[in-house]
Write a protein that holds these residues in place. Structure first.
Motif, PDB file in Angstrom:
ATOM      1  N   VAL A   1      78.251  60.702  35.932  1.00 37.97           N
ATOM      2  CA  VAL A   1      77.491  61.897  35.565  1.00 37.97           C
ATOM      3  C   VAL A   1      77.323  62.771  36.800  1.00 37.97           C
ATOM      4  O   VAL A   1      76.850  62.302  37.839  1.00 37.97           O
ATOM      5  N   GLU A   2      77.716  64.022  36.680  1.00 33.62           N
ATOM      6  CA  GLU A   2      77.585  64.951  37.805  1.00 33.62           C
ATOM      7  C   GLU A   2      76.128  65.371  37.982  1.00 33.62           C
ATOM      8  O   GLU A   2      75.350  65.406  37.021  1.00 33.62           O
ATOM      9  N   THR A   3      75.778  65.697  39.209  1.00 36.68           N
ATOM     10  CA  THR A   3      74.387  66.044  39.542  1.00 36.68           C
ATOM     11  C   THR A   3      74.300  67.396  40.234  1.00 36.68           C
ATOM     12  O   THR A   3      73.434  67.606  41.080  1.00 36.68           O
TER      13      THR A   3
ATOM     14  N   MET B   1      73.552  70.330  38.950  1.00 38.05           N
ATOM     15  CA  MET B   1      72.777  71.355  38.258  1.00 38.05           C
ATOM     16  C   MET B   1      71.988  72.173  39.275  1.00 38.05           C
ATOM     17  O   MET B   1      71.691  73.328  39.074  1.00 38.05           O
ATOM     18  N   GLU B   2      71.648  71.567  40.399  1.00 42.59           N
ATOM     19  CA  GLU B   2      70.972  72.269  41.487  1.00 42.59           C
ATOM     20  C   GLU B   2      71.892  72.273  42.701  1.00 42.59           C
ATOM     21  O   GLU B   2      72.683  71.369  42.913  1.00 42.59           O
ATOM     22  N   THR B   3      71.738  73.301  43.542  1.00 43.99           N
ATOM     23  CA  THR B   3      72.656  73.464  44.670  1.00 43.99           C
ATOM     24  C   THR B   3      72.605  72.303  45.642  1.00 43.99           C
ATOM     25  O   THR B   3      73.584  71.973  46.295  1.00 43.99           O
ATOM     26  N   PHE B   4      71.426  71.645  45.772  1.00 45.96           N
ATOM     27  CA  PHE B   4      71.314  70.588  46.785  1.00 45.96           C
ATOM     28  C   PHE B   4      72.021  69.305  46.371  1.00 45.96           C
ATOM     29  O   PHE B   4      72.014  68.334  47.111  1.00 45.96           O
ATOM     30  N   HIS B   5      72.645  69.261  45.195  1.00 50.07           N
ATOM     31  CA  HIS B   5      73.405  68.077  44.798  1.00 50.07           C
ATOM     32  C   HIS B   5      74.910  68.297  44.926  1.00 50.07           C
ATOM     33  O   HIS B   5      75.692  67.569  44.337  1.00 50.07           O
ATOM     34  N   ARG B   6      75.297  69.295  45.678  1.00 49.44           N
ATOM     35  CA  ARG B   6      76.718  69.535  45.926  1.00 49.44           C
ATOM     36  C   ARG B   6      77.126  68.844  47.231  1.00 49.44           C
ATOM     37  O   ARG B   6      76.293  68.358  47.983  1.00 49.44           O
ATOM     38  N   TYR B   7      78.414  68.839  47.490  1.00 59.09           N
ATOM     39  CA  TYR B   7      78.947  68.052  48.605  1.00 59.09           C
ATOM     40  C   TYR B   7      78.320  68.433  49.944  1.00 59.09           C
ATOM     41  O   TYR B   7      78.122  67.580  50.818  1.00 59.09           O
TER      42      TYR B   7
ATOM     43  N   GLY C   1      78.434  67.014  43.179  1.00 61.67           N
ATOM     44  CA  GLY C   1      78.122  65.625  43.479  1.00 61.67           C
ATOM     45  C   GLY C   1      77.958  64.846  42.180  1.00 61.67           C
ATOM     46  O   GLY C   1      77.865  65.412  41.089  1.00 61.67           O
ATOM     47  N   TRP C   2      77.940  63.543  42.289  1.00 64.68           N
ATOM     48  CA  TRP C   2      77.711  62.677  41.137  1.00 64.68           C
ATOM     49  C   TRP C   2      76.907  61.478  41.625  1.00 64.68           C
ATOM     50  O   TRP C   2      76.573  61.393  42.805  1.00 64.68           O
ATOM     51  N   ALA C   3      76.573  60.580  40.734  1.00 68.10           N
ATOM     52  CA  ALA C   3      75.643  59.510  41.092  1.00 68.10           C
ATOM     53  C   ALA C   3      76.248  58.131  40.871  1.00 68.10           C
ATOM     54  O   ALA C   3      76.944  57.894  39.879  1.00 68.10           O
ATOM     55  N   PHE C   4      75.982  57.222  41.822  1.00 66.81           N
ATOM     56  CA  PHE C   4      76.179  55.797  41.583  1.00 66.81           C
ATOM     57  C   PHE C   4      74.995  55.300  40.754  1.00 66.81           C
ATOM     58  O   PHE C   4      73.900  55.850  40.812  1.00 66.81           O
TER      59      PHE C   4
END
Length: 534
Positions: free
Chosen positions: A386-388, A390-396, A417-420
């Motif tokens: 699942v990608e995360t 939705m907010e800018t701070f969860h990008r690479y 970004g995505w989540a473990f």
């Protein structure tokens, strides 16, 4: 006697009074007109003020601003200005150890604040009769402060120094809070420690449990059957792992087709085997291994184990005085070198016979049937997550150091970004693309911690870059261990992730979300009661 002629008569009084009265009346009329016009002008001005836009009304009402307070000559405004100045002098008086003068200032500030508060509450202007004494007394104190050379420049300088000191105290407090919070989050609660000890004793004392595990030949067959649903959890937390297995079983349509592969460390190995042998989970097959049995997991092959042999690395993670003291404590947590954390990058080698597996962290709760995950089309990708972003701070760019040329040249900073925590891995595709070697490459490049600092997610983002298939957000809901989540997202979520420090088995867990975890713990179990697990 003869009368005088008409020409010789005494002249009569002139009629001046009539003219004077006319003049006075005219002046009064003009004055009345002027007064009336001025009154109309004031009424118009007041109506314009009262008819200001609703947004402005809300703004001024929210700040308790009245017409009288906007007047530069008002007593309320004068008192407010005096209070602000007196507070600055109060700080200097205390620092100068002039406690008597500081006490007088403090008392007068409170007195003036009472007048201002009363005026705001009743929404009427202050009268000179009620507040004149307060204004005069405060003025005398301010004059006395100036005589003590508490001038504006001194006030500004002292206040700046005070603010700087408070900022340093706050920074120190935040650092201590983060350090102690991290310790609490990573510390094993007494009840869970007791659970491990009792279960270990039960394993060695109860020969029936050992015999039952050895005689279960059906388990060995299921461990390699790719027609079943295979899940893996790497953990040293018995209770948390039990919740993952139990919640998956209770919400599955076919629990007898589920196989859980658990990997723990040598300390918890017997306790984990005892717990999952003495308890049934709706027909779910559970296998427990210990990481020490993987002979290929050594320093010559694994970069993390090789780094642990480096004295600087050990000093950075394990010494309070080591490394860069400016680096936040969360970045220097030794758990990020734990092989139970990094084992996720070796799943094809841990389970060589499997083709597809769902990886779950031990801080999740499953509340939907997960069998559809195994039929998802990953479109040739290795990782389904699942990608995360939705907010800018969860990008690479949040996780990686883009000032480093290696990162800047190979990765888009705005990539999602995505989540473990809940990941579907196509192990055949993993082996074909030799993904573990990609992980090794980036882990070796980061020996000096210049590419990233925190945990296993950054190397995961690099390793699976371009190899990740986005899944529906409802499969994996994150944040229950550190923030508030939309109840609708929780209701629809298949896997709820308590990522963050506030784990549900800790006292610092978020109370509103604990019931979601507690429902899968049988607190009436004899071993849990003996260890006071609640």
């Amino acid at each position: 006697m003869r009368r005088r002629g008409a020409d010789y008569r005494r002249p009569g009084r002139p009629k001046f009074p009539n003219a004077l009265w006319l003049t006075i009346c005219g002046f009064v009329i003009v004055l009345f007109v002027l007064v009336l016009r001025r009154a109309n002008h004031r009424l118009t001005s007041r109506s314009e003020y009262t008819k200001r836009p609703p947004r402005q009304e809300r703004f001024t009402d929210g700040l308790n601003i009245t017409d009288e307070m906007l007047n530069p000559d008002s007593l309320t405004r004068q008192l407010n200005d005096q209070i602000s100045l007196a507070k600055g002098f109060l700080v200097i008086a205390k620092e100068s150890n002039n406690l008597q003068f500081a006490w007088e200032l403090s008392a007068q500030i409170r007195n003036s604040q009472i007048f201002v508060s009363n005026a705001v509450l009743r929404r009427t202007p202050l009268a000179i009769s009620e507040s004149g004494t307060a204004v005069r007394d405060m003025a005398l104190l301010l004059i006395q402060a100036q005589q003590l050379r508490y001038d504006s420049a001194t006030v500004i300088m002292r206040l700046k120094a005070k603010i700087h000191g408070l900022e340093e105290q706050m920074s120190s407090t935040n650092e201590k809070s983060a350090k102690y919070g991290q310790i609490v989050a990573e510390e094993v609660p007494k009840s869970l420690f007791c659970l491990g000890v009792r279960l270990t004793g039960e394993w060695f004392r109860n020969a029936y449990l050992q015999r039952k595990l050895k005689e279960n030949r059906q388990t060995a067959l299921k461990l390699k059957d790719n027609s079943l649903y295979h899940f893996c959890v790497f953990s040293d937390n018995i209770l948390a792992t039990s919740v993952v297995v139990n919640s998956t079983s209770l919400n599955s349509k076919n629990p007898e087709e589920i196989v859980f592969h658990l990997v723990t460390d040598e300390v918890n190995y017997e306790a984990m085997k005892a717990w999952f042998t003495m308890n049934t989970f709706g027909g779910v097959t559970v296998d427990v291994q210990k990481i020490e049995d993987f002979s290929w997991l050594n320093a010559s092959y694994v970069p993390v184990l090789k780094q642990l042999q480096d004295s600087e690395t050990r000093k950075y993670y394990f010494s309070d005085s080591g490394g860069d003291s400016r680096t936040p404590i969360k970045f220097r947590n030794p758990k990020y070198l734990s092989m139970l954390n990094h084992l996720r990058f070796y799943i094809p080698e841990v389970f060589p016979a499997l083709k597809k597996v769902v990886f779950l962290d031990d801080d999740v709760v499953v509340q939907k049937d997960l069998s559809p995950l195994f039929s998802l089309n990953l479109n040739g990708n290795v990782n389904g997550a699942v990608e995360t972003c939705m907010e800018t701070f969860h990008r690479y760019h949040k996780y990686l150091n883009y000032s480093h040329p290696l990162i800047r040249e190979h990765f888009d900073p705005d990539a999602c970004g995505w989540a473990f925590g809940m990941n579907v891995f196509d192990l055949d595709e993993w082996r074909k693309r030799n993904v573990t070697s990609i992980y090794h490459y980036w882990q070796e490049k980061n020996v000096d911690r210049t590419l990233w600092k925190l945990g296993t997610l950054p190397p995961g983002l690099l390793t699976f870059y371009g190899l990740t298939q986005p899944l529906s957000p409802s499969w994996h809901v994150l944040g229950l261990g550190y923030t508030n989540i939309d109840p609708h997202l929780i209701e629809k979520g298949a896997v709820l992730h308590f990522n963050g420090n506030s784990k549900p088995w800790l006292k610092i867990g978020m109370e509103k979300y604990k019931p979601l975890w507690d429902r899968y713990v049988d607190y009436s179990h004899p071993v849990l009661q003996q260890c006071n697990v609640r």
